[in-house]
Design a protein around this motif. Structure first.
Motif, short mmCIF file in Angstrom:
data_model
loop_
_atom_site.label_atom_id
_atom_site.label_comp_id
_atom_site.label_asym_id
_atom_site.label_seq_id
_atom_site.Cartn_x
_atom_site.Cartn_y
_atom_site.Cartn_z
N SER A 88 0.84 -1.21 0.00
CA SER A 88 0.00 0.00 0.00
C SER A 88 0.87 1.26 0.00
O SER A 88 0.53 2.25 -0.65
N ILE A 89 1.97 1.20 0.74
CA ILE A 89 2.87 2.35 0.77
C ILE A 89 3.51 2.54 -0.61
O ILE A 89 3.63 3.67 -1.09
N ALA A 90 3.90 1.44 -1.24
CA ALA A 90 4.47 1.54 -2.59
C ALA A 90 3.44 2.10 -3.57
O ALA A 90 3.77 2.91 -4.45
N GLY A 101 3.17 15.69 -4.80
CA GLY A 101 2.00 14.83 -5.00
C GLY A 101 1.41 14.36 -3.68
O GLY A 101 0.19 14.41 -3.48
N LEU A 102 2.26 13.90 -2.77
CA LEU A 102 1.77 13.44 -1.47
C LEU A 102 1.07 14.56 -0.73
O LEU A 102 -0.05 14.40 -0.23
N ALA A 146 8.44 15.86 -7.09
CA ALA A 146 7.06 15.54 -7.48
C ALA A 146 6.45 14.58 -6.47
O ALA A 146 5.24 14.65 -6.19
N GLN A 147 7.27 13.70 -5.94
CA GLN A 147 6.80 12.78 -4.90
C GLN A 147 6.22 13.56 -3.71
O GLN A 147 5.11 13.32 -3.26
N LEU A 192 10.26 5.44 1.52
CA LEU A 192 10.44 4.32 0.60
C LEU A 192 11.08 4.81 -0.71
O LEU A 192 12.06 4.23 -1.20
N ALA A 199 1.30 9.11 -5.86
CA ALA A 199 1.65 10.49 -5.57
C ALA A 199 2.72 11.00 -6.54
O ALA A 199 2.72 12.16 -6.92
N GLN A 200 3.61 10.09 -6.92
CA GLN A 200 4.64 10.44 -7.90
C GLN A 200 3.99 10.93 -9.20
O GLN A 200 4.31 12.00 -9.72
N HIS A 242 11.69 6.19 -10.57
CA HIS A 242 10.99 5.77 -9.35
C HIS A 242 10.62 4.29 -9.41
O HIS A 242 10.83 3.54 -8.45
N MET A 246 -5.52 4.20 3.93
CA MET A 246 -4.44 5.09 4.36
C MET A 246 -4.91 6.14 5.35
O MET A 246 -4.12 6.90 5.90
N ALA A 273 5.81 6.75 2.59
CA ALA A 273 5.90 6.72 1.13
C ALA A 273 7.15 7.46 0.66
O ALA A 273 7.89 6.99 -0.21
N VAL A 315 0.85 4.11 -2.79
CA VAL A 315 0.65 5.52 -2.48
C VAL A 315 1.82 6.36 -3.02
O VAL A 315 1.63 7.40 -3.65
N ALA A 316 3.05 5.86 -2.79
CA ALA A 316 4.23 6.60 -3.26
C ALA A 316 4.18 6.76 -4.77
O ALA A 316 4.43 7.85 -5.31
N SER A 317 3.84 5.69 -5.47
CA SER A 317 3.86 5.73 -6.94
C SER A 317 2.70 6.55 -7.49
O SER A 317 2.85 7.26 -8.50
#
Lengths: 209, 209
Positions: free
Chosen positions: A161-163, B173-174, B169-170, B202, A169-170, A203, B188, B199, A165-167
């Motif tokens: 889930s963190i991966a 975006g977050l 951007a990460q 990571l 948001a990226q 990323h 989340m 995130a 969210v990170a991707s």
């Protein structure tokens, strides 16, 4: 039947006959392009499609109603672009890559649509249908990262889930920042889309084990 | 001198005496919180600080002028939060991590400020001073990635500008997606700030060689 009969000369019907709602939504995208979301009014949209200022109210009872339809159209356009991208992929991280690249290309080609999507993540309301489409795309996204984690494809075995969210948001950060071309280092300005795709590729390459 | 003399009872001066501009800007943040950026007007800000509708025009000649000052205040608040974060770090990627975490914590604590920053990346203009502050933060950011690349600290030896764009951007975006809590998977929602920091951690851990 002659062409003349199909398109009689002097037909008084405006070009948007039967499609006034669609014409007003399209006009609103033009207004946002020129004046920003704050510049939108039902009256201005009516003026642009050359109907009386009362004509739109058959379709949109107020500005908020018109903006809901504008958000709907932007979300649907994004969904169609993304949906077509990953059908030929089977590996979950390849699906992520294909969908992500499609999202970036779409947002770069449709900056006004992206601006509407961005605003709909903040203050601009979404219809239940638009929210459903967003939820469906989000569902795919999380499922791909879940599948990648199950097969050991994520470096360092992170919480999928963190991966996800990170991707996500990226992508969101790249495309919304680039949508108006302002949050961009001058060094990146030569080919924004290539830069966005390279950043996302970096990323994602780093996520793979 | 008695306390009574310092704060005379019945002093007719309004609380914002000599600070009307600041009071109007603060009131505008409240308006954005309640009604969104679209709800802002000079008249409404005047009403909230209890002055006549003509009083603000000594400081702000129109709505655009008021919004410039609001963007200034949001950007300055971000700069102060970020600037304080990395002073004790020496390794460039530790600076990135510290500044990034500070940015996320700031945006989470100040969602309305973040909403203003986001809008200033799109349609809301920035003053030259606000743009200068943003440029300075961006300059640090790119310099850290340049230094990290020079010392071989980036996995796979990528273009440091691309790593800087991806990481910026990460964060963007977050924080912008979370600023209004809408672009968030329900899974989340329990602790958004912890999720945002995980995130980013990571993403950054994967960047390190």
């Amino acid at each position: 039947m002659t062409i003349r009969k199909q398109l009689p000369a002097g037909d008084p019907r405006p070009y948007h006959h039967g499609k006034l709602a669609e014409a007003l939504v399209d006009a609103t995208f033009d207004i946002v392009r020129e004046k920003g979301i704050e510049g939108v009014s039902v009256r201005e949209a009516a003026r642009r499609v050359d109907v009386s200022s009362s004509a739109p109210f058959k379709h949109f009872k107020n500005r908020a109603d018109l903006m809901l339809a504008v958000v709907d159209k932007a979300v649907e356009s994004l969904r169609i672009a993304v949906e077509a991208s990953f059908l030929s992929q089977s590996d979950p991280l390849d699906c992520v890559r294909a969908a992500g690249d499609a999202y970036l290309a779409w947002s770069y080609a449709h900056p006004v649509h992206m601006q509407i999507i961005t605003a709909s993540c903040a203050s601009l309301p979404r219809s239940a249908d638009a929210q459903h489409q967003i939820d469906e795309m989000t569902g795919y996204w999380f499922a791909w990262f879940g599948a990648a984690a199950s097969s050991g494809a994520l470096r360092g075995d992170p919480d999928p889930s963190i991966a996800a969210v990170a991707s996500g948001a990226q992508l969101y950060g790249l495309s919304s920042a680039f949508a108006e071309g302002r949050c961009v280092s001058p060094a990146m300005a030569a080919d924004p889309l290539a830069t966005m795709k390279s950043a996302f590729a970096l990323h994602l390459a780093n996520l793979r084990s």
